[in-house]
Design a protein around this motif. Structure first.
Motif, PDB file in Angstrom:
ATOM      1  N   GLY A   1      22.201  91.718  72.277  1.00 16.51           N
ATOM      2  CA  GLY A   1      22.100  92.497  73.015  1.00 16.51           C
ATOM      3  C   GLY A   1      22.567  91.528  74.375  1.00 16.51           C
ATOM      4  N   ASP A   2      20.859  92.051  75.602  1.00 16.04           N
ATOM      5  CA  ASP A   2      20.356  91.559  76.811  1.00 16.04           C
ATOM      6  C   ASP A   2      19.891  90.292  77.160  1.00 16.04           C
ATOM      7  N   LEU A   3      20.308  89.465  75.937  1.00 14.20           N
ATOM      8  CA  LEU A   3      19.646  88.456  75.761  1.00 14.20           C
ATOM      9  C   LEU A   3      20.499  87.427  75.646  1.00 14.20           C
ATOM     10  N   VAL A   4      20.469  85.851  76.070  1.00 16.19           N
ATOM     11  CA  VAL A   4      21.046  84.145  75.831  1.00 16.19           C
ATOM     12  C   VAL A   4      20.213  83.941  75.685  1.00 16.19           C
ATOM     13  N   PHE A   5      20.696  83.414  74.017  1.00 12.05           N
ATOM     14  CA  PHE A   5      20.158  82.266  73.251  1.00 12.05           C
ATOM     15  C   PHE A   5      20.947  80.868  73.484  1.00 12.05           C
ATOM     16  N   THR A   6      20.750  79.691  74.491  1.00 15.74           N
ATOM     17  CA  THR A   6      20.877  78.509  73.575  1.00 15.74           C
ATOM     18  C   THR A   6      20.867  77.759  73.191  1.00 15.74           C
ATOM     19  N   SER A   7      21.718  77.233  72.246  1.00 18.77           N
ATOM     20  CA  SER A   7      21.694  76.277  71.422  1.00 18.77           C
ATOM     21  C   SER A   7      20.649  74.626  72.239  1.00 18.77           C
ATOM     22  N   GLY A   8      20.060  73.959  71.861  1.00 18.99           N
ATOM     23  CA  GLY A   8      19.444  72.741  72.238  1.00 18.99           C
ATOM     24  C   GLY A   8      20.710  72.025  72.535  1.00 18.99           C
ATOM     25  N   GLN A   9      20.078  70.781  73.861  1.00 18.50           N
ATOM     26  CA  GLN A   9      21.314  71.268  75.044  1.00 18.50           C
ATOM     27  C   GLN A   9      20.560  69.662  74.678  1.00 18.50           C
ATOM     28  N   ILE A  10      21.370  68.717  74.985  1.00 12.92           N
ATOM     29  CA  ILE A  10      20.482  66.788  74.615  1.00 12.92           C
ATOM     30  C   ILE A  10      22.205  66.245  76.937  1.00 12.92           C
ATOM     31  N   PRO A  11      21.098  64.602  76.824  1.00  7.57           N
ATOM     32  CA  PRO A  11      21.944  64.831  77.554  1.00  7.57           C
ATOM     33  C   PRO A  11      23.436  64.152  77.228  1.00  7.57           C
ATOM     34  N   LEU A  12      23.666  64.607  77.198  1.00 11.55           N
ATOM     35  CA  LEU A  12      26.195  64.714  77.396  1.00 11.55           C
ATOM     36  C   LEU A  12      26.509  65.261  78.743  1.00 11.55           C
ATOM     37  N   ARG A  13      27.906  64.714  78.577  1.00 13.51           N
ATOM     38  CA  ARG A  13      27.963  64.893  79.774  1.00 13.51           C
ATOM     39  C   ARG A  13      29.452  66.092  79.451  1.00 13.51           C
ATOM     40  N   PRO A  14      29.615  67.131  80.135  1.00  8.03           N
ATOM     41  CA  PRO A  14      30.471  68.023  79.627  1.00  8.03           C
ATOM     42  C   PRO A  14      31.720  67.215  78.899  1.00  8.03           C
ATOM     43  N   ASP A  15      32.642  66.388  79.515  1.00  6.74           N
ATOM     44  CA  ASP A  15      33.307  65.826  78.668  1.00  6.74           C
ATOM     45  C   ASP A  15      33.120  65.027  77.058  1.00  6.74           C
ATOM     46  N   GLY A  16      31.567  65.524  77.481  1.00  9.19           N
ATOM     47  CA  GLY A  16      31.454  64.487  75.535  1.00  9.19           C
ATOM     48  C   GLY A  16      30.407  63.034  75.588  1.00  9.19           C
TER      49      GLY A  16
END
Length: 122
Positions: free
Chosen positions: A23-38
């Motif tokens: 709908g009009d909501l965004v649910f993110t997964s938990g983010q940990i301190p990984l850089r974009p390259d993993g």
């Protein structure tokens, strides 16, 4: 439902997506301190919190949202002794003060000090 995927944040390290639009909501997964390259960002809780917030920003922007549209965060800290330092950095990214829960957990993936997930509007 629409899955969110961006190369500006680390890819999922398990059977989940970076986030979902419902709908009009965004649910993110938990983010940990990984850089974009993993690669994992070693460092203190302040450095790790900066990386986590950058990851959340990238996922939200890919969805068409932003940090300013976050209405709720859930924060996981590996030690409540990090609370003051974490809050100092968190306030830089969430000046509008969305709702928040913060809990201490026994451990986080890759021994991270912090993980954040959020809900935002589009």
């Amino acid at each position: 439902m629409k899955k969110i995927a961006t190369t500006k944040a680390p890819g999922a390290i398990g059977p989940y997506s970076q986030g979902m639009i419902v709908g009009d909501l965004v649910f993110t997964s938990g983010q940990i301190p990984l850089r974009p390259d993993g690669s994992f960002l070693e460092g203190d809780v302040k450095e790790q919190t900066h990386q986590v917030c950058k990851n959340l920003k990238a996922v939200l922007e890919e969805a068409g949202s932003s940090l300013e549209k976050v209405v709720k965060t859930t924060v996981f800290l590996s030690d409540m002794g990090y609370f003051a330092d974490f809050n100092e950095v968190y306030a830089e990214y969430f000046a509008h003060k969305p709702g928040r829960s913060t809990v201490a957990v026994k451990s986080l993936p890759k021994d991270a000090k912090v993980e954040i997930e959020c809900i935002a509007t589009l």
